[in-house]
Scaffold this active site. Structure first.
Site, PDB file in Angstrom:
ATOM      1  N   SER A  43      -3.164  -2.237  -6.889  1.00 14.88           N
ATOM      2  CA  SER A  43      -2.496  -1.596  -8.022  1.00 14.88           C
ATOM      3  C   SER A  43      -3.473  -1.115  -9.077  1.00 14.88           C
ATOM      4  CB  SER A  43      -1.502  -2.574  -8.665  1.00 14.88           C
ATOM      5  OG  SER A  43      -2.178  -3.731  -9.115  1.00 14.88           O
ATOM      6  N   ASN A  71       0.283   2.214 -13.668  1.00 19.29           N
ATOM      7  CA  ASN A  71      -0.214   1.076 -14.443  1.00 19.29           C
ATOM      8  C   ASN A  71      -1.059   1.507 -15.637  1.00 19.29           C
ATOM      9  OD1 ASN A  71       1.016  -1.091 -13.148  1.00 19.29           O
ATOM     10  ND2 ASN A  71      -0.494  -1.092 -11.509  1.00 19.29           N
TER      11      ASN A  71
END
Length: 289
Positions: A117, A188
């Site tokens: 991520s 993110n």
């Protein structure tokens, strides 16, 4: 490409295995032991069973999908996969070790992908046998429900590798977005600073947990508040990504909120530990501050 290998049978890996099997791929699902992978397959069976109960899936389709998932205890069977996706914990040392091991048996045309991520794809590719056949494919949790995959190409990733991943994502019914190999990629990079700022606001006494969540949920039309979402993601994961953003950019705006750090140090990591910004031990989550 007929087979997909998934390394890591946790929540993300199991979700990737499920949607791959439902899309018609044979899936090789591995973890630290075959028993762990088998338990993950049992969990997938329960998830598919709930879909049958809700009339969202035919029983025969459930059975066929489960038959396509083969739990394995080591990486050797991955040699038959055209795409191998690493979905292990978000620690670079663990991921690099996996890439080194799977590289020994990876097919000469197969693609190796990471579900990271936030970690640099270019840097992770150093541990692979062929950086041209290495790519980032960032799924979102819960995988069966979330319609997005972030595709991140490293410095050496080939066009052919990107094309294979695009075809795979299309087969899964997912929308892809392309991100440069920058800290946090797209989602993110935008999301974690918001969750981190909510922790700053809480720590500085701007408002309480429930009011911060309600304000963002209703005022921004978000499905859940930022502190609830942070608990769902895992506060340790949020902190890790914040640190990646901070170290990768050197920009102080990404500095982790002291209260977020304190919760992680206390082991209050959110839903997975039963306590984070909320306490989940009762019937209804209650604020911990």
């Amino acid at each position: 490409m007929q087979a997909v290998g998934v390394i890591g049978a946790g929540q993300m890996g199991a979700g990737i295995a499920q949607v791959s099997a439902q899309a018609g791929y044979r899936v090789l699902l591995s973890d630290v032991s075959k028993e762990v992978a088998e338990k993950a397959r049992d969990g997938i069976a329960r998830q598919l069973g709930r879909l049958v109960e809700k009339d969202k899936l035919e029983p025969q389709a459930r059975d066929v999908a489960l038959e396509r998932i083969e739990p394995v205890g080591d990486l050797a069977p991955m040699a038959s996969a055209g795409l191998v996706i690493e979905a292990a914990t978000e620690r670079e040392d663990i991921k690099r070790k996996i890439f080194e091991e799977v590289g020994k048996i990876l097919g000469h045309k197969a693609v190796l992908a990471s579900n990271t991520s936030s970690i640099s794809i270019t840097r992770l590719a150093q541990a692979s046998t062929d950086a041209e056949r290495f790519i980032g494919v960032h799924f979102f949790n819960p995988v069966p429900l979330m319609g997005l995959i972030e595709v991140i190409r490293g410095l050496a990733t080939s066009d052919e590798t990107v094309e294979l991943v695009e075809k795979y994502a299309t087969a899964l019914g997912k929308r892809t977005v392309h991100a440069n190999d920058a800290p946090g990629f797209i989602v993110n990079r935008v999301l974690i600073p918001m969750l981190n700022e909510a922790a700053f606001a809480l720590g500085e006494g701007v408002a309480g947990i429930e009011d911060i969540d309600a304000a963002c949920q209703l005022g921004l039309n978000h499905p859940m508040g930022p502190l609830t979402l942070a608990d769902f993601i895992g506060l340790d994961t949020c902190l890790h990504i914040a640190n990646v953003l901070y170290s990768g950019t050197g920009d102080p705006k990404f500095r982790a909120a002291p209260l977020l750090v304190k919760y992680v140090e206390a082991g209050w990591l959110g839903r997975k530990t039963g306590r984070g910004f909320y306490d989940y031990s009762g019937d209804t989550p209650t604020p911990t501050r």
